[in-house]
Design a protein around this motif. Sequence first.
Motif, PDB file in Angstrom:
ATOM      1  N   THR A  67       5.713   0.050   8.156  1.00  0.00           N
ATOM      2  CA  THR A  67       6.392   0.175   9.445  1.00  0.00           C
ATOM      3  C   THR A  67       6.170  -1.056  10.319  1.00  0.00           C
ATOM      4  O   THR A  67       7.123  -1.590  10.910  1.00  0.00           O
ATOM      5  N   LEU A  68       4.918  -1.508  10.392  1.00  0.00           N
ATOM      6  CA  LEU A  68       4.638  -2.687  11.218  1.00  0.00           C
ATOM      7  C   LEU A  68       5.288  -3.952  10.666  1.00  0.00           C
ATOM      8  O   LEU A  68       5.824  -4.763  11.428  1.00  0.00           O
ATOM      9  N   GLY A  69       5.253  -4.133   9.342  1.00  0.00           N
ATOM     10  CA  GLY A  69       5.867  -5.321   8.740  1.00  0.00           C
ATOM     11  C   GLY A  69       7.368  -5.362   8.972  1.00  0.00           C
ATOM     12  O   GLY A  69       7.931  -6.394   9.369  1.00  0.00           O
ATOM     13  N   PHE A  70       8.024  -4.242   8.725  1.00  0.00           N
ATOM     14  CA  PHE A  70       9.472  -4.201   8.924  1.00  0.00           C
ATOM     15  C   PHE A  70       9.827  -4.330  10.400  1.00  0.00           C
ATOM     16  O   PHE A  70      10.788  -5.022  10.761  1.00  0.00           O
ATOM     17  N   VAL A  99       7.759  -9.831   2.656  1.00  0.00           N
ATOM     18  CA  VAL A  99       6.851  -9.813   3.810  1.00  0.00           C
ATOM     19  C   VAL A  99       6.403  -8.384   4.108  1.00  0.00           C
ATOM     20  O   VAL A  99       5.211  -8.126   4.360  1.00  0.00           O
ATOM     21  N   THR A 100       7.330  -7.433   4.047  1.00  0.00           N
ATOM     22  CA  THR A 100       6.975  -6.031   4.281  1.00  0.00           C
ATOM     23  C   THR A 100       5.970  -5.548   3.242  1.00  0.00           C
ATOM     24  O   THR A 100       5.003  -4.860   3.571  1.00  0.00           O
ATOM     25  N   PHE A 101       6.177  -5.926   1.987  1.00  0.00           N
ATOM     26  CA  PHE A 101       5.251  -5.534   0.920  1.00  0.00           C
ATOM     27  C   PHE A 101       3.853  -6.116   1.167  1.00  0.00           C
ATOM     28  O   PHE A 101       2.849  -5.417   1.035  1.00  0.00           O
ATOM     29  N   GLU A 102       3.779  -7.374   1.521  1.00  0.00           N
ATOM     30  CA  GLU A 102       2.476  -8.023   1.737  1.00  0.00           C
ATOM     31  C   GLU A 102       1.738  -7.422   2.931  1.00  0.00           C
ATOM     32  O   GLU A 102       0.517  -7.219   2.880  1.00  0.00           O
ATOM     33  N   THR A 104       2.117  -4.382   3.988  1.00  0.00           N
ATOM     34  CA  THR A 104       1.703  -3.054   3.535  1.00  0.00           C
ATOM     35  C   THR A 104       0.395  -3.121   2.772  1.00  0.00           C
ATOM     36  O   THR A 104      -0.549  -2.359   3.035  1.00  0.00           O
ATOM     37  N   ILE A 105       0.290  -4.029   1.820  1.00  0.00           N
ATOM     38  CA  ILE A 105      -0.930  -4.177   1.016  1.00  0.00           C
ATOM     39  C   ILE A 105      -2.093  -4.616   1.891  1.00  0.00           C
ATOM     40  O   ILE A 105      -3.216  -4.112   1.750  1.00  0.00           O
ATOM     41  N   LEU A 106      -1.862  -5.538   2.807  1.00  0.00           N
ATOM     42  CA  LEU A 106      -2.929  -6.025   3.676  1.00  0.00           C
ATOM     43  C   LEU A 106      -3.515  -4.902   4.536  1.00  0.00           C
ATOM     44  O   LEU A 106      -4.736  -4.701   4.572  1.00  0.00           O
ATOM     45  N   LEU A 107      -2.649  -4.160   5.224  1.00  0.00           N
ATOM     46  CA  LEU A 107      -3.150  -3.095   6.097  1.00  0.00           C
ATOM     47  C   LEU A 107      -3.759  -1.947   5.308  1.00  0.00           C
ATOM     48  O   LEU A 107      -4.737  -1.338   5.748  1.00  0.00           O
ATOM     49  N   CYS A 108      -3.230  -1.672   4.123  1.00  0.00           N
ATOM     50  CA  CYS A 108      -3.808  -0.619   3.294  1.00  0.00           C
ATOM     51  C   CYS A 108      -5.219  -1.021   2.846  1.00  0.00           C
ATOM     52  O   CYS A 108      -6.154  -0.220   2.927  1.00  0.00           O
ATOM     53  N   ALA A 109      -5.394  -2.241   2.398  1.00  0.00           N
ATOM     54  CA  ALA A 109      -6.715  -2.705   1.947  1.00  0.00           C
ATOM     55  C   ALA A 109      -7.714  -2.750   3.099  1.00  0.00           C
ATOM     56  O   ALA A 109      -8.843  -2.254   2.960  1.00  0.00           O
ATOM     57  N   LEU A 110      -7.328  -3.319   4.219  1.00  0.00           N
ATOM     58  CA  LEU A 110      -8.244  -3.393   5.356  1.00  0.00           C
ATOM     59  C   LEU A 110      -8.574  -2.000   5.903  1.00  0.00           C
ATOM     60  O   LEU A 110      -9.713  -1.723   6.281  1.00  0.00           O
ATOM     61  N   GLY A 111      -7.587  -1.129   5.934  1.00  0.00           N
ATOM     62  CA  GLY A 111      -7.826   0.235   6.399  1.00  0.00           C
ATOM     63  C   GLY A 111      -8.753   1.001   5.473  1.00  0.00           C
ATOM     64  O   GLY A 111      -9.612   1.768   5.927  1.00  0.00           O
ATOM     65  N   MET A 112      -8.628   0.796   4.172  1.00  0.00           N
ATOM     66  CA  MET A 112      -9.504   1.487   3.224  1.00  0.00           C
ATOM     67  C   MET A 112     -10.936   0.970   3.319  1.00  0.00           C
ATOM     68  O   MET A 112     -11.889   1.752   3.204  1.00  0.00           O
ATOM     69  N   VAL A 113     -11.109  -0.311   3.534  1.00  0.00           N
ATOM     70  CA  VAL A 113     -12.461  -0.857   3.714  1.00  0.00           C
ATOM     71  C   VAL A 113     -13.085  -0.269   4.979  1.00  0.00           C
ATOM     72  O   VAL A 113     -14.244   0.166   4.971  1.00  0.00           O
ATOM     73  N   ALA A 114     -12.321  -0.232   6.065  1.00  0.00           N
ATOM     74  CA  ALA A 114     -12.840   0.334   7.317  1.00  0.00           C
ATOM     75  C   ALA A 114     -13.152   1.813   7.156  1.00  0.00           C
ATOM     76  O   ALA A 114     -14.188   2.297   7.633  1.00  0.00           O
ATOM     77  N   THR A 115     -12.301   2.556   6.454  1.00  0.00           N
ATOM     78  CA  THR A 115     -12.536   3.976   6.219  1.00  0.00           C
ATOM     79  C   THR A 115     -13.782   4.188   5.370  1.00  0.00           C
ATOM     80  O   THR A 115     -14.578   5.083   5.640  1.00  0.00           O
TER      81      THR A 115
END
Length: 178
Positions: A67-70, A99-102, A104-115
Motif C-alpha cells: 500500500t505504501l509503495g503504490f 518498486v512496489t514489490f521492493e 513490500t519486501i523491505l517493510l515485511c522484513a523490517l517489520g518481522m525483525v521488529a516483531t
Amino acid sequence: MSNTKYILGSFADPDEMMHGIDKLQANNISIFDCFTPMPIHGIEAKLGVKPSRLPIAAFIFGALGTTLGFSLLFYTMSYDWPMNIGGKPSMPLPNFVPVTFEVTILLCALGMVATFFFRNHLFPGRAPRVMDLRATDDRFIIAIDAQENTDHALIDNLLKDAGAVEVKYNERKYVSYE
C-alpha cells in the motif's frame, strides 16, 4: 507456601528429557517450559504449544508495504508532479510493479525483525533470561511451576526416574548472566 517458584530437571540427553515430559504428563503435572541448547523436533506438539501467529504479522507488514509503495508512486507520478515522458500515461501500472514489490519486501522484513525482538523481549541492553545457564551449553531443562504443582517429592522422584542428572529448586524466576 514456600519461596520455590520453579523445579528444574536437568537432563544430559534429549531422549531422556522427552521421556521425562511423558512421565510428568502421565501424572497430570503441568510443565512451564523446556529449555534446550538445540532444537528438538516434536517437542512443541508434546508440550501443547500453539502455532505461531507470525505469518499473520508478515502478511500485515507486506500489505502495508504494498500500500505504501503504490501510494508513494501514485502520489509522485500522477498527482503531485505528473510529467509527460515520451507520450506515456502518467500512471503506468506495469512500471510500478518493481518498486512496489521492493517496498513490500523491505517493510515485511523490517517489520518481522521488529516483531521478533518485541515478542522475545530482546531489547538492546537487556540481560538474557534463562532458567539455568547450562541450558545454553549442554543440558536439557524441564521447568515445572512449583506454585501450581504442590507435590514436590513426586515431581522430584519422577524427574530422577526419567534420568534427570540434577533436580534444582529455583527461588527466582530467571537467572541472568551477570
